[in-house]
Design a protein around this motif. Structure first.
Motif, PDB file in Angstrom:
ATOM      1  N   THR A 461      26.360 -32.830   7.299  1.00  0.00           N
ATOM      2  CA  THR A 461      26.980 -33.226   8.564  1.00  0.00           C
ATOM      3  C   THR A 461      27.894 -34.427   8.365  1.00  0.00           C
ATOM      4  O   THR A 461      29.024 -34.457   8.867  1.00  0.00           O
ATOM      5  CB  THR A 461      25.898 -33.550   9.604  1.00  0.00           C
ATOM      6  OG1 THR A 461      25.113 -32.386   9.844  1.00  0.00           O
ATOM      7  CG2 THR A 461      26.531 -34.010  10.913  1.00  0.00           C
ATOM      8  N   HIS A 467      28.496 -29.284  12.406  1.00  0.00           N
ATOM      9  CA  HIS A 467      27.315 -29.287  13.254  1.00  0.00           C
ATOM     10  C   HIS A 467      26.055 -29.188  12.389  1.00  0.00           C
ATOM     11  O   HIS A 467      26.046 -28.530  11.352  1.00  0.00           O
ATOM     12  CB  HIS A 467      27.403 -28.096  14.219  1.00  0.00           C
ATOM     13  CG  HIS A 467      26.350 -28.089  15.275  1.00  0.00           C
ATOM     14  ND1 HIS A 467      26.400 -28.917  16.379  1.00  0.00           N
ATOM     15  CD2 HIS A 467      25.223 -27.348  15.405  1.00  0.00           C
ATOM     16  CE1 HIS A 467      25.346 -28.669  17.141  1.00  0.00           C
ATOM     17  NE2 HIS A 467      24.630 -27.725  16.569  1.00  0.00           N
ATOM     18  N   CYS A 468      25.012 -29.823  12.831  1.00  0.00           N
ATOM     19  CA  CYS A 468      23.737 -29.818  12.094  1.00  0.00           C
ATOM     20  C   CYS A 468      22.655 -29.192  12.961  1.00  0.00           C
ATOM     21  O   CYS A 468      22.537 -29.506  14.154  1.00  0.00           O
ATOM     22  CB  CYS A 468      23.354 -31.251  11.718  1.00  0.00           C
ATOM     23  SG  CYS A 468      21.718 -31.386  10.943  1.00  0.00           S
ATOM     24  N   ASP A 469      21.887 -28.300  12.366  1.00  0.00           N
ATOM     25  CA  ASP A 469      20.784 -27.657  13.089  1.00  0.00           C
ATOM     26  C   ASP A 469      19.672 -27.435  12.071  1.00  0.00           C
ATOM     27  O   ASP A 469      19.794 -26.595  11.175  1.00  0.00           O
ATOM     28  CB  ASP A 469      21.249 -26.333  13.697  1.00  0.00           C
ATOM     29  CG  ASP A 469      20.233 -25.782  14.694  1.00  0.00           C
ATOM     30  OD1 ASP A 469      19.021 -26.001  14.513  1.00  0.00           O
ATOM     31  OD2 ASP A 469      20.667 -25.136  15.669  1.00  0.00           O
ATOM     32  N   GLU A 471      15.183 -27.631  11.266  1.00  0.00           N
ATOM     33  CA  GLU A 471      13.799 -27.795  11.706  1.00  0.00           C
ATOM     34  C   GLU A 471      12.993 -28.381  10.557  1.00  0.00           C
ATOM     35  O   GLU A 471      13.153 -27.970   9.396  1.00  0.00           O
ATOM     36  CB  GLU A 471      13.215 -26.462  12.166  1.00  0.00           C
ATOM     37  CG  GLU A 471      13.815 -25.951  13.469  1.00  0.00           C
ATOM     38  CD  GLU A 471      13.013 -24.801  14.057  1.00  0.00           C
ATOM     39  OE1 GLU A 471      11.989 -24.417  13.451  1.00  0.00           O
ATOM     40  OE2 GLU A 471      13.414 -24.294  15.127  1.00  0.00           O
ATOM     41  N   HIS A 485      12.700 -29.943  15.993  1.00  0.00           N
ATOM     42  CA  HIS A 485      13.969 -29.217  15.889  1.00  0.00           C
ATOM     43  C   HIS A 485      15.078 -30.219  16.144  1.00  0.00           C
ATOM     44  O   HIS A 485      15.216 -30.753  17.247  1.00  0.00           O
ATOM     45  CB  HIS A 485      14.046 -28.084  16.922  1.00  0.00           C
ATOM     46  CG  HIS A 485      15.333 -27.314  16.866  1.00  0.00           C
ATOM     47  ND1 HIS A 485      15.778 -26.536  17.904  1.00  0.00           N
ATOM     48  CD2 HIS A 485      16.270 -27.203  15.884  1.00  0.00           C
ATOM     49  CE1 HIS A 485      16.929 -25.986  17.585  1.00  0.00           C
ATOM     50  NE2 HIS A 485      17.246 -26.373  16.355  1.00  0.00           N
ATOM     51  N   ILE A 487      19.132 -31.374  16.181  1.00  0.00           N
ATOM     52  CA  ILE A 487      20.515 -30.908  16.326  1.00  0.00           C
ATOM     53  C   ILE A 487      21.420 -32.119  16.272  1.00  0.00           C
ATOM     54  O   ILE A 487      21.222 -33.090  17.015  1.00  0.00           O
ATOM     55  CB  ILE A 487      20.719 -30.154  17.649  1.00  0.00           C
ATOM     56  CG1 ILE A 487      19.844 -28.898  17.698  1.00  0.00           C
ATOM     57  CG2 ILE A 487      22.193 -29.770  17.830  1.00  0.00           C
ATOM     58  CD1 ILE A 487      19.909 -28.154  19.010  1.00  0.00           C
ATOM     59  N   HIS A 489      25.581 -33.513  16.190  1.00  0.00           N
ATOM     60  CA  HIS A 489      26.966 -33.145  16.478  1.00  0.00           C
ATOM     61  C   HIS A 489      27.892 -34.271  16.043  1.00  0.00           C
ATOM     62  O   HIS A 489      27.719 -35.418  16.472  1.00  0.00           O
ATOM     63  CB  HIS A 489      27.141 -32.879  17.974  1.00  0.00           C
ATOM     64  CG  HIS A 489      28.553 -32.579  18.351  1.00  0.00           C
ATOM     65  ND1 HIS A 489      29.181 -31.408  18.013  1.00  0.00           N
ATOM     66  CD2 HIS A 489      29.465 -33.322  19.036  1.00  0.00           C
ATOM     67  CE1 HIS A 489      30.424 -31.433  18.477  1.00  0.00           C
ATOM     68  NE2 HIS A 489      30.616 -32.578  19.094  1.00  0.00           N
ATOM     69  N   GLY A 503      22.768 -36.781  18.338  1.00  0.00           N
ATOM     70  CA  GLY A 503      21.857 -35.658  18.204  1.00  0.00           C
ATOM     71  C   GLY A 503      20.659 -35.748  19.105  1.00  0.00           C
ATOM     72  O   GLY A 503      20.450 -36.728  19.822  1.00  0.00           O
TER      73      GLY A 503
END
Length: 766
Positions: A461, A467-469, A471, A485, A487, A489, A503
């Motif tokens: 990122t 974008h980072c996603d 878990e 989880h 996330i 941005h 995030g």
């Protein structure tokens, strides 16, 4: 000098020839006479040519004048032929004229020879002129056709009455019609049925009034598609103003029509989008002061659509407290030719206040003048929302706690934590009183097995600005493990530099537990699905068993009858033999059914034969009917009658139909539906078979892959069924494709050449 008249005299008396020559020359006609008196000499002179006139006696010792006439008309039909005879009767003379003689003169009345020769020469010259005119006309028509065929467009030539006389090759090829079919355009499918009445009326009006014709309508292309054309026709008039021809030009405007429709839809969508977003557009020529407003801009400023906008009207609507500032911004931007981006207020006639955001780009017009093209957005509601949002920020922390969701912001360069919500401290077990943790401290709270994954996601990122996603698990100081989880941005500056990453972190521990439970449930469902497939195969087996049972039962009955006939005191051998033959027929029928099923599952060489496709379809419907009924699906057929046969491998074509039908049943197995199999004869001696289902349809964005090997949307599918189907169809000289239905489901098509077409095709080889 005048060229002498070249005369061929077919005469046995030289004196008569000389007498005629003297008479003609006395009248000023210089003659060059060649006399012949035999058939051979006549033929030689005719073959040699250079003859302007033939004078022939009717009766010669070795030959007759009528025979000479026949020979002359065959070899020199253009030369005038005059009989000069003393023995020619009236009836013979008339017969000679019918055979092609120009005239006849009796030797007793040679005074008629001069006018007869003059008339004959005059008529011959007239015929020669007519031939020249006709040849010139033919050449002109040929040149016209060559010119018309050379023009890179669709051209037609019509008579003055409006009937098609000539079209160029491009028009015939484009529309796939003969000239006679094109001539009958008003009575066939050349023009779209909805357009035909108006086209006929407009063309009739043009022909009657002589006015140029210009119309747009749809015309049927060779492939059956109707496309929009602009047809223009201009009349050609003679010296007296009468229309002698019409010249037509056909221009394909279908793409333009489609573009116009797209533009109209785009304008409609734009107006709707502006209305929904409360954003109007405008254009402003600074030098001329001319301003353009969209409909939504008129609505924002609350001016009637008929009012022409001006800068004065704009300033009248601006809030008095903002007017001077707005004027200053506009003046500075105009001087610097800079873009505009500012907010101000409007004071409406009813006393209400609106807030506007103005955004415009400076550009040069074609004349070099400064122009602004931009948008004005009514942000009144947004401003109110922002105020409301600020009021509700106090509730955010509580909401995050209830949702177990934390938020954060991290510096894009140093990775320093800039902001952590209260819930973030709770999720990772940090004390808010001790301030924001360092990046390395945060990393230590990640489960050791997930730490590398978390670090790699973060590095991607920050380095790639994506974008980072991710878990991962956390371990609190008390040993509690949580599933998170995360996330992230990236927030970029106007120059594209990473400013920070914002995030959210959501505690999904309970969701993970629920997913594990759902996974166990999905496994149970998969087991049930497997049992269901086994049951389906059982139903197919039952269907085949039912089909086989009938001929076997008939064979048993015939066998029993045969035994009874033989057990009589006087054995009835004839009846026993008939029963035995019937028994053999039934046994062969059962064996054929078994062979048909066995061949479907056994690898064997291809066997080409003449096949009735409708029979193959009926066989597959019979075989798969019970399988479809299990899912409450309806199978029906729409088979065209008297279809020509095809040349192919029956077993392979059965496999194609079985793959497509089972594919359709699979697509509808979770819902009730209908599966239809159609057969029909298409253009070009091709049979088209279609399998139509009302199932789930084609996979989104992957419809072009479904015939690829190993592509499947089924969890247990091999991805080979449709690939094998395409291979079989193409090996038979056909093709296969699929389209989405307007409502539900999809339609699979495949074509097969008729047996006649296959047998007539030239053999190829290497």
């Amino acid at each position: 000098m005048r060229q002498p008249l070249r005369i061929l005299s077919f005469e046995d008396d030289p004196k008569d020839t000389e007498l005629i020559q003297d008479l003609l020359e006395t009248e000023g006609i210089v003659c060059e006479v060649t006399r012949v008196d035999t058939e051979a000499a006549l033929l030689a002179s005719l073959e040699q040519g250079g003859i302007d006139l033939i004078l022939a006696d009717y009766s010669l010792p070795s030959f007759d004048g009528l025979s000479a006439l026949k020979i002359a008309k065959q070899i020199r039909p253009e030369a005038p032929f005059i009989f000069v005879s003393g023995t020619l009767g009236e009836e013979v003379a008339i017969e000679a004229l019918k055979m092609g003689a120009t005239d006849y003169v009796f030797k007793t009345r040679l005074s008629r020879i001069l006018p007869s020769v003059q008339r004959a020469l005059r008529e011959a010259e007239e015929r020669k002129q007519r031939r020249r005119v006709e040849e010139a006309l033919r050449a002109s028509e040929q040149n016209l056709r060559l010119i018309v065929d050379t023009i890179p467009g669709l051209i037609a030539v019509q008579t003055g009455a409006g009937d098609i006389e000539l079209v160029n090759r491009q028009l015939l090829e484009y529309f796939g019609k003969t000239l006679e079919e094109v001539k009958a355009w008003a009575t066939n499918d050349s023009v779209h049925p909805d357009d035909l009445p108006s086209v006929i009326a407009a063309w009739r009006c043009a022909v009657e009034t002589g006015c140029p014709y210009d119309d747009e309508h749809r015309i049927r292309r060779a492939d059956g598609v109707y496309r929009w054309f602009r047809v223009r026709a201009r009349p050609l008039r003679d010296s007296e103003g009468r229309i002698i021809r019409w010249y037509d030009l056909f221009t394909d405007i279908d793409d333009r029509k489609e573009a116009e429709e797209k533009l109209r839809r785009s304008e409609t969508y734009l107006a709707e989008a502006q209305g929904l977003s409360h954003t109007g557009s405008f254009g402003w020529n600074v030098l001329s002061g001319e301003i353009y407003w969209s409909e939504e801009t008129h609505k924002i400023f609350e001016y009637d659509r008929a009012v022409k906008p001006t800068l004065e009207l704009v300033l009248q609507r601006i809030h008095p407290d903002d007017r001077a500032l707005v004027q200053q911004i506009i003046d500075r931007a105009s001087e610097a030719r800079a873009n505009l981006d500012f907010e101000h207020r409007l004071l409406m006639p009813d006393g209400s206040v609106k807030r506007l955001h103005v955004l415009a780009r400076a550009s040069k017009s074609s004349s070099g003048n400064l122009e602004y093209v931009g948008a004005v957005t009514d942000v009144t509601e947004r401003k109110r929302t922002e105020e409301t949002l600020r009021e509700r920020e106090a509730y955010l922390a509580e909401s995050q706690r209830l949702a177990q969701t934390g938020s954060c912001a991290i510096d894009g360069t140093s990775r320093e934590i800039l902001y952590w919500s209260e819930e973030m401290f709770r999720l990772f077990g940090f004390d808010p009183q001790q301030g924001l943790p360092m990046w390395d401290q945060w990393l230590q709270r990640i489960h050791p097995e997930d730490r590398d994954k978390f670090r790699m996601a973060g590095d991607r990122t920050f380095l790639e600005k994506v974008h980072c996603d991710v878990e991962f698990r956390t371990v609190k100081p008390d040993g509690t493990v949580k599933h998170i989880h995360g996330i992230g941005h990236p927030v970029l500056s106007p120059s594209g530099e990473l400013v920070q990453v914002v995030g959210t972190m959501v505690d999904v521990t309970e969701r993970k537990r629920a997913e594990e439970a759902r996974e166990r449930l999905r496994q149970l469902e998969a087991d049930l699905a497997h049992i269901n497939r086994v049951s389906t195969m059982g139903e197919l087996t039952a269907s085949l068993a039912h089909e086989i049972k009938q001929p076997i039962g008939a064979a048993v009955a015939n066998a029993e009858a045969c035994v009874q006939f033989l057990d009589h005191d006087q054995p009835d051998v004839v009846e026993a033999r008939e029963a035995a033959l019937e028994m053999a027929t039934d046994a062969r029928r059962a064996a054929a059914i078994i062979d048909r099923v066995r061949l479907l599952y056994r690898k064997g060489s291809s066997h080409q034969e003449i096949i009735d496709v409708n029979d193959v379809i009926r066989e597959m419907v019979l075989m798969l009917h019970n399988h479809a009924s299990r899912y409450s699906l309806i199978m029906r057929t729409e088979l065209a009658e008297k279809l020509p046969n095809v040349m192919g491998d029956r077993v392979q074509l059965q496999q194609v139909l079985m793959n497509l039908v089972l594919n359709g049943i699979e697509a509808m197995r979770d819902t009730t539906g209908e599966l239809t199999i159609k057969s029909q004869l298409a253009e070009g001696e091709q049979l088209v078979i279609s399998v139509i289902d009302t199932g789930v349809g084609l996979p989104a964005g992957k419809a072009d892959q479904i015939f690829n090997a190993f592509f499947t949307t089924k969890s247990q599918g091999t991805g080979l069924g449709l690939a094998i189907t395409r291979s079989i169809v193409e090996s038979h000289g056909g093709r296969v494709w699929v389209t989405a239905n307007p409502g539900r489901g999809a339609t699979f098509y495949f074509t097969l050449p008729t047996a006649t077409e296959v047998l007539q095709a030239p053999a190829t080889g290497t």
